[in-house]
Design an enzyme around this catalytic site. Structure first.
Site, PDB file in Angstrom:
ATOM      1  N   ASP A 134      15.939 -19.911   1.646  1.00 39.89           N
ATOM      2  CA  ASP A 134      17.099 -20.487   0.962  1.00 39.89           C
ATOM      3  C   ASP A 134      17.221 -21.963   1.298  1.00 39.89           C
ATOM      4  O   ASP A 134      17.488 -22.799   0.434  1.00 39.89           O
ATOM      5  CB  ASP A 134      18.391 -19.781   1.407  1.00 39.89           C
ATOM      6  CG  ASP A 134      18.348 -18.298   1.104  1.00 39.89           C
ATOM      7  OD1 ASP A 134      17.642 -17.916   0.161  1.00 39.89           O
ATOM      8  OD2 ASP A 134      19.042 -17.540   1.820  1.00 39.89           O
TER       9      ASP A 134
ATOM     10  N   GLY B 156       2.098   4.121  -4.714  1.00 39.81           N
ATOM     11  CA  GLY B 156       1.791   4.931  -5.887  1.00 39.81           C
ATOM     12  C   GLY B 156       1.106   4.184  -7.015  1.00 39.81           C
ATOM     13  O   GLY B 156       1.162   4.624  -8.161  1.00 39.81           O
TER      14      GLY B 156
ATOM     15  N   THR C 171      -2.176   3.760  -7.492  1.00 39.91           N
ATOM     16  CA  THR C 171      -3.273   4.586  -7.986  1.00 39.91           C
ATOM     17  C   THR C 171      -2.730   5.747  -8.805  1.00 39.91           C
ATOM     18  O   THR C 171      -3.244   6.076  -9.865  1.00 39.91           O
ATOM     19  CB  THR C 171      -4.087   5.132  -6.798  1.00 39.91           C
ATOM     20  OG1 THR C 171      -4.400   4.047  -5.942  1.00 39.91           O
ATOM     21  CG2 THR C 171      -5.347   5.802  -7.253  1.00 39.91           C
TER      22      THR C 171
ATOM     23  N   HIS D 273      24.202 -10.899   3.611  1.00 43.08           N
ATOM     24  CA  HIS D 273      23.504 -12.105   3.177  1.00 43.08           C
ATOM     25  C   HIS D 273      23.290 -12.105   1.658  1.00 43.08           C
ATOM     26  O   HIS D 273      23.635 -13.068   0.964  1.00 43.08           O
ATOM     27  CB  HIS D 273      22.158 -12.192   3.909  1.00 43.08           C
ATOM     28  CG  HIS D 273      21.317 -13.377   3.551  1.00 43.08           C
ATOM     29  ND1 HIS D 273      21.153 -14.446   4.385  1.00 43.08           N
ATOM     30  CD2 HIS D 273      20.588 -13.664   2.441  1.00 43.08           C
ATOM     31  CE1 HIS D 273      20.359 -15.341   3.817  1.00 43.08           C
ATOM     32  NE2 HIS D 273      20.003 -14.875   2.617  1.00 43.08           N
ATOM     33  N   GLU D 274      22.776 -11.014   1.166  1.00 44.79           N
ATOM     34  CA  GLU D 274      22.496 -10.954  -0.268  1.00 44.79           C
ATOM     35  C   GLU D 274      23.767 -10.966  -1.096  1.00 44.79           C
ATOM     36  O   GLU D 274      23.845 -11.624  -2.131  1.00 44.79           O
ATOM     37  CB  GLU D 274      21.649  -9.714  -0.602  1.00 44.79           C
ATOM     38  CG  GLU D 274      20.261  -9.696   0.017  1.00 44.79           C
ATOM     39  CD  GLU D 274      19.439 -10.949  -0.287  1.00 44.79           C
ATOM     40  OE1 GLU D 274      19.597 -11.549  -1.375  1.00 44.79           O
ATOM     41  OE2 GLU D 274      18.661 -11.360   0.592  1.00 44.79           O
TER      42      GLU D 274
ATOM     43  N   PRO E 239       0.826  -1.209   0.000  1.00 41.35           N
ATOM     44  CA  PRO E 239       0.000   0.000   0.000  1.00 41.35           C
ATOM     45  C   PRO E 239       0.862   1.261   0.000  1.00 41.35           C
ATOM     46  O   PRO E 239       1.949   1.271   0.567  1.00 41.35           O
ATOM     47  CB  PRO E 239      -0.774  -0.096   1.320  1.00 41.35           C
ATOM     48  CG  PRO E 239      -0.654  -1.492   1.770  1.00 41.35           C
ATOM     49  CD  PRO E 239       0.590  -2.051   1.188  1.00 41.35           C
TER      50      PRO E 239
HETATM   51  P1  ADP Z   1      -1.392   2.918  -3.673  1.00 38.94           P
HETATM   52  O1  ADP Z   1      -2.459   3.035  -4.700  1.00 38.94           O
HETATM   53  O2  ADP Z   1      -0.212   2.126  -4.130  1.00 38.94           O
HETATM   54  O3  ADP Z   1      -1.847   2.478  -2.326  1.00 38.94           O
HETATM   55  P2  ADP Z   1      -1.343   5.749  -3.982  1.00 38.94           P
HETATM   56  O4  ADP Z   1      -1.095   5.874  -5.424  1.00 38.94           O
HETATM   57  O5  ADP Z   1      -2.730   5.945  -3.526  1.00 38.94           O
HETATM   58  O6  ADP Z   1      -0.799   4.361  -3.439  1.00 38.94           O
HETATM   59  O7  ADP Z   1      -0.367   6.735  -3.212  1.00 38.94           O
HETATM   60  C1  ADP Z   1      -0.762   7.426  -2.075  1.00 38.94           C
HETATM   61  C2  ADP Z   1      -0.039   8.743  -2.008  1.00 38.94           C
HETATM   62  O8  ADP Z   1       1.342   8.531  -1.736  1.00 38.94           O
HETATM   63  C3  ADP Z   1      -0.071   9.508  -3.295  1.00 38.94           C
HETATM   64  O9  ADP Z   1      -1.181  10.335  -3.374  1.00 38.94           O
HETATM   65  C4  ADP Z   1       1.223  10.295  -3.255  1.00 38.94           C
HETATM   66  O10 ADP Z   1       1.038  11.491  -2.558  1.00 38.94           O
HETATM   67  C5  ADP Z   1       2.144   9.432  -2.466  1.00 38.94           C
HETATM   68  N1  ADP Z   1       3.054   8.645  -3.303  1.00 38.94           N
HETATM   69  C6  ADP Z   1       3.153   7.302  -3.333  1.00 38.94           C
HETATM   70  N2  ADP Z   1       4.101   6.900  -4.190  1.00 38.94           N
HETATM   71  C7  ADP Z   1       4.611   8.010  -4.747  1.00 38.94           C
HETATM   72  C8  ADP Z   1       5.634   8.250  -5.728  1.00 38.94           C
HETATM   73  N3  ADP Z   1       6.302   7.242  -6.298  1.00 38.94           N
HETATM   74  N4  ADP Z   1       5.892   9.518  -6.058  1.00 38.94           N
HETATM   75  C9  ADP Z   1       5.237  10.532  -5.475  1.00 38.94           C
HETATM   76  N5  ADP Z   1       4.261  10.373  -4.563  1.00 38.94           N
HETATM   77  C10 ADP Z   1       3.946   9.130  -4.177  1.00 38.94           C
HETATM   78 ZN    ZN Z   2      18.906 -15.640   1.096  1.00 36.81          ZN
END
Ligand code: ADP
Ligand code: ZN
Length: 610
Positions: free
Chosen positions: A506, A211, A213, A429-430, A208
């Site tokens: 592993d 980004g 969305t 490790h990696e 979650p």
């Molecule tokens: P997801 O859908 O993956 O849960 P969202 O797209 O809703 O996440 O992102 C939530 C908020 O986090 C966005 O509105 C933005 O403000 C911020 N955010 C997340 N990832 C990025 C990113 N790569 N660049 C800039 N802002 C981001």
């Molecule tokens: Zn490993």
């Protein structure tokens, strides 16, 4: 047993029926009753009745005379005339003057007042309440309950407010794979001509707040097409039967507006694996919705210009029907940002606030390892709030550092945030895996190494990519693979002298491979080419079942242990011999968090200066 669902007969039907009955009564029956109650007669009849002495009560007014017969069964009405002796004559026959004849209120009116009005009030109230209920259920003014269908159905199209890829910091790989979709939406003809078809569905997979969305919106924004959006959980919160109809509605709208993007957030809410057992009261609603979604996806032709993007952080829980070819057959990982990504995200969000000159975002990003984009955005906001609390309008370094703690304290519990020591262990490790792989012949080159926690729960990850597909593996190659699997643990032993739980996966893989070498590939000299295990079902995880005596079984276990031990020792030796490279690479990975295979090789092959 399936529950029989009585279809919800819209309330308005009942109201309608009642209304029709009322109308019939009003216009056909009521006038008849009313006629029989007050009879209008001529003055002549009135005089005749006086002469007959057939008058009960009488009431003389300026505009009319109301009277009844002797038995008071009927009320009569007549217009007054010039008749000076009328009163005397009426008195003579003993008519009653001093009682008021209640002219019956017209039955229509009494009916309206006593029946129709309350019903109208109830109807209005009912409508109002149902509407409230629907709104609470999140359905907006979708009016299925009133049988009015799509006339005021919810519109799912959303503004993307001109979000572009450049607004999404980091996530270069995800952007790269989505750029193709944008190109397709710009110029579908090019693809049709080449006979290529875009995938109908693309799955954005990641934790979650990374980004997903935003990326979906950016695709629509870049391609300048409408963006339809709905959340999976929205489907299942609805009334029975609403989910499927919502899906239908959504796709109908989307097809009208094609080319366009349809975004389904939290698709796991409807797309979870269906349990194979009988649905005991189960989630029929969810299943119906999922089926409708599948039907819709199969229903539209390729290259219609409708691209469906869906987001999930639990791809493994999805129903396989969803990920079949022709549906969501492309997967775009959207992982937590690495150090560089975090810095970029901080900078993007810092544009909205004022900061003091020379704020060190690199340092902030370093402190916030494991944070998602959403959390980084939150850090910036918290910092701004802190500045305001302290009576400033400009955010300084201390605000930012302070707010990391506020935000991290919030997510430390749910996310695996690595301490510096843990990060160092994971780095070693990696690199252990990668170094053992690189120092053996015929090992697949390292593509990427990262210590950013993965969606899968792994704390780090070393990706090897074979040059070209390999279908035949030699015994040596398999042994090398086992050595590589043990390399992670071996590095921990060599460097820290203690071991961690980080190697469980592993160990599992190494054991599986070693076992297969002995029981299935005939790679043990003692057993030779005897199938000691048969694979039951290759497509369902490939569970193997033993086909040998208990005694042999014990021997197999023995051989598997020996094999893994030998390879483990080999891996340790490699690492001990290359200790300085191990340190150098681990330190580099620790700093950068994600390194490419090229960077890895550059350091590995770099001069032995240090
Ligand atoms: P997801 O859908 O993956 O849960 P969202 O797209 O809703 O996440 O992102 C939530 C908020 O986090 C966005 O509105 C933005 O403000 C911020 N955010 C997340 N990832 C990025 C990113 N790569 N660049 C800039 N802002 C981001
Ligand atoms: Zn490993």
């Amino acid at each position: 047993m399936k529950e029989v669902k009585t279809p919800k007969k819209p309330l308005i039907y009942y109201y309608g029926i009642v209304l029709i009955i009322i109308m019939i009564f009003n216009f056909l029956i009521a006038p008849m009753i009313s006629r029989s109650q007050v009879e209008e007669v001529g003055y002549g009849t009135f005089m005749d009745m006086i002469e007959e002495g057939n008058i009960g009560v009488v009431e003389v007014e300026d505009s009319q005379i109301l009277f009844t017969d002797k038995e008071e069964t009927t009320i009569y009405k007549t217009s007054p005339m010039e008749d000076p002796t009328l009163t005397q004559r009426l008195h003579d026959i003993g008519a009653e003057f001093n009682r008021v004849i209640e002219e019956p209120v017209s039955p229509i009116w009494s009916f309206l007042l006593s029946f129709v009005l309350p019903i109208l009030i109830f109807t209005a109230l009912g409508q109002y309440m149902s509407k409230k209920l629907m709104e609470q259920a999140g359905g907006g003014k979708n009016s299925l309950a009133f049988g009015m269908g799509k006339s005021n159905a919810k519109v799912y199209v959303q503004s993307t407010k001109g979000i572009k890829f450049s607004d999404v910091a980091g996530e270069d790989e995800a952007k790269e794979s989505l750029a193709e979709v944008v190109d397709y939406l710009h110029n579908p003809g090019k693809y049709t001509e080449a006979g290529a078809s875009m995938p109908k569905g693309i799955l954005l997979v990641g934790p979650p707040g990374t980004g997903k969305t935003m990326l979906a919106k950016a695709v629509a924004g870049e391609a300048n097409v409408p963006f339809f959006s709905i959340s999976g959980s929205e489907f299942v919160e609805m009334f029975v039967g609403m989910g499927a109809s919502k899906v239908r509605d959504l796709f109908r709208q989307a097809k009208e507006k094609a080319p366009c993007i349809v975004f389904i957030d939290e698709i796991d809410a409807i797309g979870q694996k269906r349990n194979s057992g009988g649905s005991m009261g189960g989630n029929d609603e969810r299943e119906q919705t999922l089926n409708q979604l599948l039907t819709e996806m199969d229903g539209f032709e390729e290259n219609t210009g409708v691209i469906i993007l869906a987001a999930t952080n639990r791809p493994e829980s999805l129903d396989p029907a969803l990920t079949r070819p022709g549906r969501f057959d492309r997967r775009v990982p959207v992982e937590l940002p690495d150090l560089k990504g975090r810095e970029a995200i901080l900078k993007v969000h810092a544009k909205k606030i004022k900061t003091t000159e020379g704020v060190d975002f690199h340092a902030i990003a370093r402190m916030a390892s494991g944070a998602s984009g959403a959390e980084l955005a939150n850090i910036i906001n918290e910092a701004a709030l802190r500045a305001v609390r302290n009576g400033r309008t400009i955010v300084n370094q201390a605000d930012l550092e302070e707010s990391i703690e506020v935000v991290i304290a919030g997510y430390q519990k749910k996310n695996a945030i690595l301490s510096n020591k843990e990060k160092l262990v994971v780095s070693y490790h990696e690199i252990g895996h990668a170094l053992v792989a690189a120092k053996q012949n015929n090992s697949a080159p390292v593509q990427k190494i990262t210590i950013i926690p993965r969606t899968s729960g792994a704390l780090g990850y070393t990706m090897q990519v074979d040059t070209g597909d390999k279908y035949l593996l030699t015994k040596e190659e398999l042994e090398n693979k086992i050595a590589t699997f043990t390399g992670g643990r071996a590095a921990e032993e060599v460097v820290f002298g203690e071991v961690t739980t980080g190697a469980s996966n592993d160990i599992e893989q190494a054991t599986k491979l070693a076992r297969a070498m002995i029981t299935r590939y005939g790679m043990n000299d003692e057993f030779g080419m005897v199938a000691l295990e048969t694979v039951q079902n290759q497509y369902l995880g490939g569970d193997a079942s033993l086909a040998c005596s208990a005694e042999t079984q014990r021997e197999i276990d023995q051989k598997v242990m020996e094999l893994v031990k030998t390879q483990h020792a080999k891996a340790r030796k490699i690492l001990e011999e290359n200790r300085s490279k191990l340190d150098e690479l681990a330190k580099y990975l620790y700093e950068k968090e994600t390194i490419t295979g090229d960077e890895f090789m550059a350091i590995l092959e770099g001069g032995e200066k240090e």
